[in-house]
Design a protein around this motif. Structure first.
Motif, PDB file in Angstrom:
ATOM      1  N   SER A   1      17.132  17.507   1.298  1.00 27.01           N
ATOM      2  CA  SER A   1      16.368  16.266   1.089  1.00 27.01           C
ATOM      3  C   SER A   1      17.064  15.071   1.724  1.00 27.01           C
ATOM      4  N   ARG A   2      18.376  15.172   1.893  1.00 25.17           N
ATOM      5  CA  ARG A   2      19.126  14.001   2.357  1.00 25.17           C
ATOM      6  C   ARG A   2      19.802  14.179   3.707  1.00 25.17           C
ATOM      7  N   ALA A   3      19.871  15.408   4.185  1.00 25.37           N
ATOM      8  CA  ALA A   3      20.653  15.660   5.402  1.00 25.37           C
ATOM      9  C   ALA A   3      20.040  14.967   6.615  1.00 25.37           C
ATOM     10  N   PRO A   4      20.873  14.432   7.498  1.00 30.08           N
ATOM     11  CA  PRO A   4      20.348  13.915   8.762  1.00 30.08           C
ATOM     12  C   PRO A   4      19.648  15.045   9.530  1.00 30.08           C
ATOM     13  N   SER A   5      18.526  14.718  10.173  1.00 28.25           N
ATOM     14  CA  SER A   5      17.699  15.752  10.814  1.00 28.25           C
ATOM     15  C   SER A   5      18.482  16.611  11.798  1.00 28.25           C
ATOM     16  N   ARG A   6      19.322  15.949  12.579  1.00 27.95           N
ATOM     17  CA  ARG A   6      20.010  16.697  13.622  1.00 27.95           C
ATOM     18  C   ARG A   6      21.009  17.694  13.015  1.00 27.95           C
ATOM     19  N   GLU A   7      21.637  17.260  11.915  1.00 26.59           N
ATOM     20  CA  GLU A   7      22.590  18.162  11.252  1.00 26.59           C
ATOM     21  C   GLU A   7      21.862  19.373  10.678  1.00 26.59           C
ATOM     22  N   LEU A   8      20.722  19.117  10.051  1.00 21.22           N
ATOM     23  CA  LEU A   8      19.935  20.223   9.489  1.00 21.22           C
ATOM     24  C   LEU A   8      19.469  21.155  10.610  1.00 21.22           C
ATOM     25  N   ALA A   9      19.045  20.560  11.736  1.00 17.79           N
ATOM     26  CA  ALA A   9      18.524  21.359  12.852  1.00 17.79           C
ATOM     27  C   ALA A   9      19.603  22.193  13.527  1.00 17.79           C
ATOM     28  N   ARG A  10      20.851  21.802  13.336  1.00 20.02           N
ATOM     29  CA  ARG A  10      21.929  22.623  13.908  1.00 20.02           C
ATOM     30  C   ARG A  10      22.289  23.781  12.991  1.00 20.02           C
ATOM     31  N   ARG A  11      21.840  23.660  11.738  1.00 20.83           N
ATOM     32  CA  ARG A  11      22.197  24.693  10.775  1.00 20.83           C
ATOM     33  C   ARG A  11      21.046  25.662  10.525  1.00 20.83           C
ATOM     34  N   LEU A  12      19.828  25.149  10.634  1.00 25.58           N
ATOM     35  CA  LEU A  12      18.678  25.948  10.222  1.00 25.58           C
ATOM     36  C   LEU A  12      17.526  25.785  11.214  1.00 25.58           C
ATOM     37  N   SER A  13      16.946  26.897  11.614  1.00 22.37           N
ATOM     38  CA  SER A  13      15.768  26.831  12.479  1.00 22.37           C
ATOM     39  C   SER A  13      14.616  27.509  11.765  1.00 22.37           C
TER      40      SER A  13
ATOM     41  N   TYR B   1      17.368  21.264  21.825  1.00 20.55           N
ATOM     42  CA  TYR B   1      17.412  19.803  21.671  1.00 20.55           C
ATOM     43  C   TYR B   1      18.468  19.311  20.675  1.00 20.55           C
ATOM     44  N   PRO B   2      18.589  19.952  19.493  1.00 23.09           N
ATOM     45  CA  PRO B   2      19.608  19.472  18.547  1.00 23.09           C
ATOM     46  C   PRO B   2      21.028  19.541  19.109  1.00 23.09           C
ATOM     47  N   HIS B   3      21.231  20.390  20.111  1.00 19.61           N
ATOM     48  CA  HIS B   3      22.563  20.531  20.706  1.00 19.61           C
ATOM     49  C   HIS B   3      22.733  19.601  21.905  1.00 19.61           C
ATOM     50  N   SER B   4      21.681  19.543  22.731  1.00 17.48           N
ATOM     51  CA  SER B   4      21.841  18.887  24.031  1.00 17.48           C
ATOM     52  C   SER B   4      21.240  17.486  24.074  1.00 17.48           C
ATOM     53  N   ALA B   5      20.351  17.186  23.096  1.00 18.00           N
ATOM     54  CA  ALA B   5      19.612  15.915  23.097  1.00 18.00           C
ATOM     55  C   ALA B   5      18.939  15.665  24.451  1.00 18.00           C
ATOM     56  N   GLY B   6      18.443  16.708  25.076  1.00 20.36           N
ATOM     57  CA  GLY B   6      17.638  16.522  26.277  1.00 20.36           C
ATOM     58  C   GLY B   6      18.356  16.789  27.587  1.00 20.36           C
TER      59      GLY B   6
ATOM     60  N   LEU C   1      20.330  19.354  29.433  1.00 22.61           N
ATOM     61  CA  LEU C   1      20.704  20.753  29.284  1.00 22.61           C
ATOM     62  C   LEU C   1      22.005  21.064  30.022  1.00 22.61           C
ATOM     63  N   THR C   2      22.917  21.685  29.311  1.00 21.13           N
ATOM     64  CA  THR C   2      24.177  22.101  29.923  1.00 21.13           C
ATOM     65  C   THR C   2      24.044  23.538  30.424  1.00 21.13           C
ATOM     66  N   VAL C   3      25.096  24.004  31.075  1.00 17.35           N
ATOM     67  CA  VAL C   3      25.101  25.401  31.541  1.00 17.35           C
ATOM     68  C   VAL C   3      24.954  26.342  30.346  1.00 17.35           C
ATOM     69  N   GLU C   4      25.596  25.970  29.239  1.00 18.95           N
ATOM     70  CA  GLU C   4      25.497  26.820  28.049  1.00 18.95           C
ATOM     71  C   GLU C   4      24.072  26.827  27.497  1.00 18.95           C
ATOM     72  N   ASP C   5      23.442  25.659  27.520  1.00 19.80           N
ATOM     73  CA  ASP C   5      22.036  25.606  27.077  1.00 19.80           C
ATOM     74  C   ASP C   5      21.182  26.534  27.944  1.00 19.80           C
ATOM     75  N   GLU C   6      21.385  26.463  29.255  1.00 16.51           N
ATOM     76  CA  GLU C   6      20.604  27.304  30.175  1.00 16.51           C
ATOM     77  C   GLU C   6      20.831  28.789  29.871  1.00 16.51           C
ATOM     78  N   ARG C   7      22.067  29.119  29.527  1.00 13.77           N
ATOM     79  CA  ARG C   7      22.368  30.515  29.197  1.00 13.77           C
ATOM     80  C   ARG C   7      21.599  30.945  27.946  1.00 13.77           C
TER      81      ARG C   7
ATOM     82  N   LEU D   1      15.137  31.062  18.148  1.00 16.67           N
ATOM     83  CA  LEU D   1      16.425  31.739  18.338  1.00 16.67           C
ATOM     84  C   LEU D   1      17.347  30.932  19.246  1.00 16.67           C
ATOM     85  N   CYS D   2      16.739  30.239  20.193  1.00 20.04           N
ATOM     86  CA  CYS D   2      17.502  29.422  21.129  1.00 20.04           C
ATOM     87  C   CYS D   2      18.253  28.295  20.413  1.00 20.04           C
ATOM     88  N   GLN D   3      17.753  27.921  19.267  1.00 18.45           N
ATOM     89  CA  GLN D   3      18.399  26.852  18.495  1.00 18.45           C
ATOM     90  C   GLN D   3      19.772  27.316  17.995  1.00 18.45           C
ATOM     91  N   ASP D   4      19.948  28.649  17.922  1.00 15.08           N
ATOM     92  CA  ASP D   4      21.244  29.261  17.616  1.00 15.08           C
ATOM     93  C   ASP D   4      21.863  28.715  16.328  1.00 15.08           C
TER      94      ASP D   4
END
Ligand SMILES: Nc1ncnc2c1ncn2[C@@H]1O[C@H](COP(=O)(O)OP(=O)(O)OP(=O)(O)O)[C@@H](O)[C@H]1O
Ligand SMILES: [Mg+2]
Length: 252
Positions: free
Chosen positions: A66-78, A101-106, A108-114, A150-153
């Motif tokens: 209920s209180r977590a910042p969106s980006r933090e939640l999105a890095r933990r749960l998809s 997006y939660p990782h790269s904010a738009g 994309l790094t080489v790791e994102d592409e992978r 799954l890509c959200q990892d």
């Protein structure tokens, strides 16, 4: 661990999630089963904050949803929703890239592409990467949404009816994939599923809901049995054992 404590959701006078308490461990595959309207999707939406709680608390790995910042939640749960509507005209690859997006904010790094390439390959979509979503079959589109998730990892992956629209072979592939995500990557996979034999064969833990409540939970051995299934579905089900797995037969 996902901890749901006295979670409640009401629509008008209807209590669709009725003081649910549930503990889901990190790691492993949990299937949520139960009749239409039982509250399965609502519970998944509450855990992933797509729907707001009326009462109770839910934490994901200690994070209060209920209180977590969106980006933090999105890095933990998809989460994969039961229905996915998109108005934008997107390619499969663009959709899957959104998962980063939660990782790269738009950017994309080489790791994102992978991650994107891997998710496309896992879901048998590599050839379809440049296709627009409205040019796909229902099952191909469903796989594209799962690839995005799954890509959200994330450590926690919630999927509401991931087998929707999938043919038998892709359904088996999907369950194997989710099993592998739990076994090899240590993810906690929670899925809503109507096919109780897939739930039986691929889950560590089964949670059964009815009328907004968790009516029983346990191992496949405990839940996939005539008496518990009658309680959940009001249906006479025969259960057979085949190669150590419980198989339910529910035809007349
Ligand atoms: N936005 C809403 N407004 C009013 N009622 C709703 C809303 N969303 C869900 N409901 C009701 O809440 C109850 C639980 O719905 P939910 O979608 O959680 O069921 P479900 O177990 O996922 O069912 P299914 O197997 O059909 O997907 C149903 O009676 C449904 O009609
Ligand atoms: Mg549902």
């Amino acid at each position: 661990m996902i901890e749901v404590t006295a979670a409640r959701k009401e629509y008008g006078t209807l209590r669709v999630v009725d003081d649910v308490d549930l503990r889901l461990p990190i790691g492993g595959v949990t299937s949520i089963i139960g009749p239409n309207g039982a509250g399965k999707s609502t519970l998944v939406s509450l855990i992933s904050r797509l729907t707001l709680l009326d009462a109770g608390t839910i934490t994901v790995h200690g994070l209060d949803v209920s209180r977590a910042p969106s980006r933090e939640l999105a890095r933990r749960l998809s989460v994969l929703r039961q229905e996915n509507h998109l108005t934008a005209r997107l390619s499969v690859r663009d959709l899957v890239a959104f998962g980063r997006y939660p990782h790269s904010a738009g950017r994309l790094t080489v790791e994102d592409e992978r991650h994107i390439a891997e998710a496309l390959a896992y879901l048998d979509l590599t050839e379809l990467g440049d296709r627009f979503l409205d040019e796909l079959s229902g099952g191909q589109r469903q796989r594209a949404f799962v690839a995005m998730v799954l890509c959200q990892d994330t450590d926690y992956v919630l999927l509401d009816e991931p087998l929707n629209n999938l043919d038998l072979s892709h359904a088996v592939d999907m369950m194997r994939l989710l099993r592998r995500a739990a076994d090899e990557l240590g993810k906690a996979v929670v899925l809503v599923i109507h096919d109780i034999n897939f739930a039986s064969a691929y889950s560590d833990h089964i949670v059964a809901m009815k009328n907004g409540r968790v009516v029983l939970q346990g191992t496949p051995e405990e839940v996939i049995a005539p008496e518990p299934l009658r309680r959940v579905f009001d249906l006479d089900v025969q259960v057979h054992e085949l190669d150590g797995r419980r198989i339910a037969v529910y035809y007349d």
